[in-house]
Design a protein around this motif. Structure first.
Motif, mmCIF file in Angstrom:
data_model
loop_
_atom_site.group_PDB
_atom_site.id
_atom_site.type_symbol
_atom_site.label_atom_id
_atom_site.label_comp_id
_atom_site.label_asym_id
_atom_site.label_seq_id
_atom_site.Cartn_x
_atom_site.Cartn_y
_atom_site.Cartn_z
ATOM 1 N N LEU A 114 0.818 -1.219 0.000
ATOM 2 C CA LEU A 114 0.000 0.000 0.000
ATOM 3 C C LEU A 114 0.860 1.282 0.000
ATOM 4 O O LEU A 114 0.465 2.301 -0.549
ATOM 5 N N LYS A 115 2.031 1.204 0.571
ATOM 6 C CA LYS A 115 2.921 2.381 0.635
ATOM 7 C C LYS A 115 3.406 2.804 -0.756
ATOM 8 O O LYS A 115 3.940 3.886 -0.923
ATOM 9 N N THR A 116 3.245 1.937 -1.748
ATOM 10 C CA THR A 116 3.755 2.267 -3.091
ATOM 11 C C THR A 116 2.652 2.837 -3.986
ATOM 12 O O THR A 116 2.892 3.154 -5.147
ATOM 13 N N LYS A 117 1.451 2.950 -3.437
ATOM 14 C CA LYS A 117 0.256 3.308 -4.223
ATOM 15 C C LYS A 117 0.474 4.508 -5.159
ATOM 16 O O LYS A 117 0.142 4.448 -6.338
ATOM 17 N N LYS A 118 1.053 5.575 -4.612
ATOM 18 C CA LYS A 118 1.197 6.801 -5.416
ATOM 19 C C LYS A 118 2.231 6.660 -6.526
ATOM 20 O O LYS A 118 2.240 7.443 -7.473
ATOM 21 N N ILE A 120 2.939 3.793 -8.380
ATOM 22 C CA ILE A 120 2.675 2.800 -9.443
ATOM 23 C C ILE A 120 1.945 3.480 -10.610
ATOM 24 O O ILE A 120 0.878 4.078 -10.431
ATOM 25 N N LYS A 210 -3.009 -2.920 -10.452
ATOM 26 C CA LYS A 210 -3.131 -1.674 -9.679
ATOM 27 C C LYS A 210 -4.405 -1.687 -8.813
ATOM 28 O O LYS A 210 -4.450 -1.082 -7.747
ATOM 29 N N ARG A 211 -5.425 -2.416 -9.305
ATOM 30 C CA ARG A 211 -6.688 -2.522 -8.556
ATOM 31 C C ARG A 211 -6.502 -3.042 -7.139
ATOM 32 O O ARG A 211 -7.362 -2.847 -6.288
ATOM 33 N N PHE A 213 -4.813 -2.021 -4.844
ATOM 34 C CA PHE A 213 -4.765 -0.957 -3.826
ATOM 35 C C PHE A 213 -6.147 -0.684 -3.230
ATOM 36 O O PHE A 213 -6.263 -0.405 -2.044
ATOM 37 N N GLU A 214 -7.179 -0.773 -4.078
ATOM 38 C CA GLU A 214 -8.551 -0.562 -3.564
ATOM 39 C C GLU A 214 -8.879 -1.622 -2.525
ATOM 40 O O GLU A 214 -9.501 -1.346 -1.501
ATOM 41 N N LEU A 217 -6.838 -1.033 0.764
ATOM 42 C CA LEU A 217 -7.344 0.073 1.602
ATOM 43 C C LEU A 217 -8.416 -0.412 2.569
ATOM 44 O O LEU A 217 -8.577 0.121 3.654
ATOM 45 N N SER A 232 -5.888 -9.922 0.142
ATOM 46 C CA SER A 232 -6.398 -9.013 -0.899
ATOM 47 C C SER A 232 -6.400 -9.693 -2.264
ATOM 48 O O SER A 232 -7.242 -9.393 -3.111
#
Ligand code: G1P
Length: 271
Positions: A114-118, A120, A210-211, A213-214, A217, A232
């Motif tokens: 999750l820390k890499t979200k921004k 990717i 990428k999905r 991450f949703e 969260l 997840s």
């Protein structure tokens, strides 16, 4: 095309204590070379252009390993040793492709991702778990090929002894797609022997969408209170995402336990 890879490196490495009480396990040498360098080389050879390291303040020595220019320049100026020049060039090559993000509380692999979200950019990315070395064949490269062919998520997989299932993410397959590739029906993190759906384990190479991450969260913590990427992934499968298990051909070395670490040194030393 898969151009970005992420590597969770904030783990405490308790399975390698006492070494990890002062040292980052990913810098421990396997036959004279930090294990992280094997992983980085696998990425480069698989066509990856950017690697995101998820570290913590406690593991800052990993960043320092790649950011020690002053030190190298001074030594090279004095000694002009070709070996040191070569090693420094290699470090510079790695450094150029690495970005760092932080996970200061070790709350599990899912939380690390999750820390890499921004950062990717594309629809899919590669994740490599640094405890798992795969030698003799580039597993990431084979997985990228499968991803390109089937336009799906991919995880590395291997059959394990039934009595060890609680060490791994274990999956159930729904059908065979081709020789070493299987469609996954469900996956569960570290089940008991009694609850394990099979003896098919997930090994630390993943092509994720990428999905995810949703899902992350919203992900609740799983066994031992950590956020598991496996949970997840299971949630994505339930929403209809296609995950392929790839039985890789290379040799798997578990560098995350003391016995495995010692054994990896012996095996790579003989090659
Ligand atoms: C992680 C994953 C697990 C996977 C394993 C492969 O576990 O959570 O699903 O099977 O890597 O090495 P860890 O080694 O962090 O306990």
């Amino acid at each position: 095309m898969i151009k970005q890879a992420i590597i969770p490196l904030a783990g405490l490495g308790t399975r390698l204590l006492p070494l990890t009480s002062v040292f980052a396990k990913e810098l421990l040498p396997i036959n004279g070379k930090p294990s992280i360098e094997y992983i980085l080389q696998e990425c480069i050879d698989a066509g990856i252009k950017e690697v995101i390291f998820i570290i913590s303040k406690k593991k800052i020595m990993i960043k320092n390993y790649f950011y020690n220019d002053k030190f190298y320049k001074k030594i090279i100026k004095k000694k002009k040793d070709p070996r040191i020049i070569k090693e420094y060039k290699k470090i510079l090559k790695f450094k150029k492709m690495i970005k760092f993000v932080y996970q200061n509380n070790p709350r599990g692999t899912g939380d690390a991702v999750l820390k890499t979200k921004k950062l990717i950019k594309d629809k899919y990315f590669l994740m490599l778990l640094p405890d798992d070395l795969i030698i003799k064949q580039n597993c990431s490269k084979s997985m990228i090929k499968i991803h390109n062919k089937y336009n799906s998520c991919v995880m590395a997989s291997m059959n394990v002894k039934k009595k060890t299932v609680s060490r791994w993410g274990i999956y159930n397959l729904s059908k065979k797609i081709s020789k070493n590739n299987f469609l996954i029906r469900s996956v569960v993190e570290k089940p008991s022997i009694k609850n394990a759906p099979s003896n098919k384990a997930v090994i630390g190479r993943y092509i994720l969408p990428k999905r995810i991450f949703e899902k992350l969260l919203k992900q609740k913590s799983g066994n031992n209170g950590e956020i598991h990427i496996t949970d997840s992934i299971q949630s994505l499968i339930q929403s209809g995402d296609k995950f392929i298990a790839h039985n890789f051909k290379g040799k798997y070395l578990d560098c995350g336990t003391m016995n495995g670490f010692i054994n990896s040194n012996k095996i790579i030393g003989k090659i």
